[in-house]
Design an enzyme around this catalytic site. Structure first.
Site, PDB file in Angstrom:
ATOM      1  N   GLY A  22     -10.543 -11.065 -13.932  1.00  0.00           N
ATOM      2  CA  GLY A  22     -10.598 -10.980 -15.391  1.00  0.00           C
ATOM      3  C   GLY A  22     -10.509 -12.362 -16.008  1.00  0.00           C
ATOM      4  O   GLY A  22     -10.060 -12.521 -17.142  1.00  0.00           O
ATOM      5  N   GLY A  26      -9.706 -13.729 -22.501  1.00  0.00           N
ATOM      6  CA  GLY A  26      -8.400 -13.121 -22.727  1.00  0.00           C
ATOM      7  C   GLY A  26      -7.298 -13.681 -21.848  1.00  0.00           C
ATOM      8  O   GLY A  26      -7.240 -14.880 -21.564  1.00  0.00           O
ATOM      9  N   ARG A  47     -17.322  -9.974 -14.415  1.00  0.00           N
ATOM     10  CA  ARG A  47     -18.696  -9.489 -14.272  1.00  0.00           C
ATOM     11  C   ARG A  47     -19.720 -10.327 -15.029  1.00  0.00           C
ATOM     12  O   ARG A  47     -20.799 -10.591 -14.527  1.00  0.00           O
ATOM     13  CB  ARG A  47     -18.776  -8.031 -14.730  1.00  0.00           C
ATOM     14  CG  ARG A  47     -18.230  -7.040 -13.721  1.00  0.00           C
ATOM     15  CD  ARG A  47     -18.300  -5.616 -14.211  1.00  0.00           C
ATOM     16  NE  ARG A  47     -17.384  -5.359 -15.298  1.00  0.00           N
ATOM     17  CZ  ARG A  47     -17.094  -4.156 -15.782  1.00  0.00           C
ATOM     18  NH1 ARG A  47     -17.679  -3.086 -15.273  1.00  0.00           N
ATOM     19  NH2 ARG A  47     -16.238  -3.997 -16.761  1.00  0.00           N
ATOM     20  N   TYR A 173      -5.567   5.589 -20.233  1.00  0.00           N
ATOM     21  CA  TYR A 173      -5.167   4.213 -19.926  1.00  0.00           C
ATOM     22  C   TYR A 173      -3.743   4.109 -19.382  1.00  0.00           C
ATOM     23  O   TYR A 173      -3.507   3.505 -18.329  1.00  0.00           O
ATOM     24  CB  TYR A 173      -5.298   3.361 -21.189  1.00  0.00           C
ATOM     25  CG  TYR A 173      -4.913   1.909 -21.025  1.00  0.00           C
ATOM     26  CD1 TYR A 173      -5.723   1.026 -20.327  1.00  0.00           C
ATOM     27  CD2 TYR A 173      -3.743   1.414 -21.601  1.00  0.00           C
ATOM     28  CE1 TYR A 173      -5.382  -0.316 -20.190  1.00  0.00           C
ATOM     29  CE2 TYR A 173      -3.391   0.073 -21.463  1.00  0.00           C
ATOM     30  CZ  TYR A 173      -4.213  -0.789 -20.769  1.00  0.00           C
ATOM     31  OH  TYR A 173      -3.861  -2.110 -20.631  1.00  0.00           O
ATOM     32  N   LYS A 177      -1.691   2.417 -15.856  1.00  0.00           N
ATOM     33  CA  LYS A 177      -0.688   1.361 -15.905  1.00  0.00           C
ATOM     34  C   LYS A 177       0.633   1.822 -15.291  1.00  0.00           C
ATOM     35  O   LYS A 177       1.366   1.009 -14.702  1.00  0.00           O
ATOM     36  CB  LYS A 177      -0.493   0.906 -17.351  1.00  0.00           C
ATOM     37  CG  LYS A 177      -1.733   0.233 -17.935  1.00  0.00           C
ATOM     38  CD  LYS A 177      -2.201  -0.910 -17.041  1.00  0.00           C
ATOM     39  CE  LYS A 177      -3.433  -1.604 -17.553  1.00  0.00           C
ATOM     40  NZ  LYS A 177      -3.872  -2.718 -16.682  1.00  0.00           N
ATOM     41  N   ILE A 206      -2.015  -7.948 -26.828  1.00  0.00           N
ATOM     42  CA  ILE A 206      -2.527  -9.307 -26.676  1.00  0.00           C
ATOM     43  C   ILE A 206      -3.790  -9.407 -27.527  1.00  0.00           C
ATOM     44  O   ILE A 206      -4.731  -8.639 -27.347  1.00  0.00           O
ATOM     45  CB  ILE A 206      -2.854  -9.629 -25.207  1.00  0.00           C
ATOM     46  CG1 ILE A 206      -1.604  -9.518 -24.341  1.00  0.00           C
ATOM     47  CG2 ILE A 206      -3.437 -11.040 -25.094  1.00  0.00           C
ATOM     48  CD1 ILE A 206      -1.853  -9.747 -22.858  1.00  0.00           C
TER      49      ILE A 206
END
Length: 317
Positions: A22, A26, A47, A173, A177, A206
């Site tokens: 990632g 971010g 990606r 989601y 987590k 964030i």
């Protein structure tokens, strides 16, 4: 003096190969840049090639030493074989040796009401929130390769504040987590056999491109509940993550509210502080029931508006 245990050595990433997923934007990009500034060799994976090239240019500007190896790789990390290929490619640039630290920041959220989810969206939620990190940690190029090479490395998973609790809107989601927390608890125990340390970061909001994207599908009531969440910039969150890793914390929280939830839901997780965790836990014992009642009241007050929404969507008979 509040640290426990008192003799933990601070981890120094200088000269170490750090693998960041990632890493094109971010939190992942901020983590990568901070590691570069600390003198690490950094490989970033994501990606989008255009974003990766831009991120790599920023890394080059942050370079501290001519000898630092800074590279980018484009792979889809939600698939096991692709995740393995990504880490193999990054290892090839270091004489075939596995990275010293895996910082797994990849992930995405698509909030929505549970009654509107389907099999595809729920499976995608696990792919984007759990498997996108789990494959990198567990495939032959991850923990298995660290064990084979007898490397006392680090595995850093990024869960979420929603790995401690959840609210409406995150049915696809939050389970992912929570699953990452369960994986981290298991890995921490098992990796003691090999001298590999495991860490998990539980950030709140964030302010990143990912946050902007998730707000497009986020229910109005969820946005209302989150209004009091101050949030953090990616740079501030990255700073908190790396400080926790350097200290050797297992569960890492970068703000007061995160520490309150961490201490209040600690279970058998090692403490970060001898005394502060007890203070955080006491604060949580006092204020969290009040906070929960407030959230529940806000949701109940939204019932009529929500029924109108469901009617417009054709979800009511």
């Amino acid at each position: 003096m509040l640290r426990f245990p008192f003799n933990r050595n601070k981890w120094d990433p200088k000269g170490k190969h750090c693998y960041v997923t990632g890493g094109s934007q971010g939190l992942g990009l901020s983590v990568a840049l901070l590691l570069v500034k600390l003198g690490a060799d950094v490989s970033i994976v994501a990606r989008n090639e255009d974003k990766l090239r831009a991120a790599h240019a920023e890394m080059e500007k942050a370079r501290q030493l001519p000898s630092q190896i800074l590279r980018w790789y484009s792979y889809d990390l939600s698939e096991c074989k692709s995740s393995e290929a990504a880490l193999e490619a990054a290892s090839e640039g270091h004489n075939g040796r596995c990275p010293d630290a895996l910082l797994l920041c990849a992930g995405a959220a698509v909030p929505g009401f549970f009654v509107e989810e389907d099999e595809t969206s729920m499976r995608k939620g696990m792919d984007n929130g759990y498997w996108v990190q789990a494959w990198s940690a567990l495939v032959r190029a991850g923990a298995k390769r660290m064990v084979r090479e007898n490397k006392a490395g680090k595995i850093v998973l990024v869960s979420s504040f929603l790995g401690y609790m959840s609210i409406m809107g995150y049915s696809s989601y939050a389970p992912a987590k929570h699953a990452l927390r369960g994986l981290a608890e298991t890995l921490r125990s098992e990796m003691l056999l090999y001298g590999i340390s495991v860490h998990t970061f539980f950030p709140g909001t964030i302010y990143s491109p990912g946050y902007e994207a998730e707000n497009k599908s986020k229910p109005k009531i969820t946005l209302t509940i989150e209004e009091t969440d101050g949030g953090q910039t990616p740079d501030k969150a990255a700073e908190g993550l790396l400080k926790g890793v350097q200290r050797g914390d297992f569960h890492i929280s970068a703000d007061l509210l995160g520490n309150i939830f961490r201490s209040s839901t600690r279970g058998a997780t090692p403490r970060n502080h001898v005394f502060l965790d007890e203070i955080y836990s006491f604060i949580g014992w006092v204020i969290l029931p009040i906070w929960r009642r407030s959230v529940d009241s806000t949701i109940k007050g939204h019932r009529q508006e929500h029924r109108s929404y469901l009617a417009e969507k054709g979800l009511l008979s």
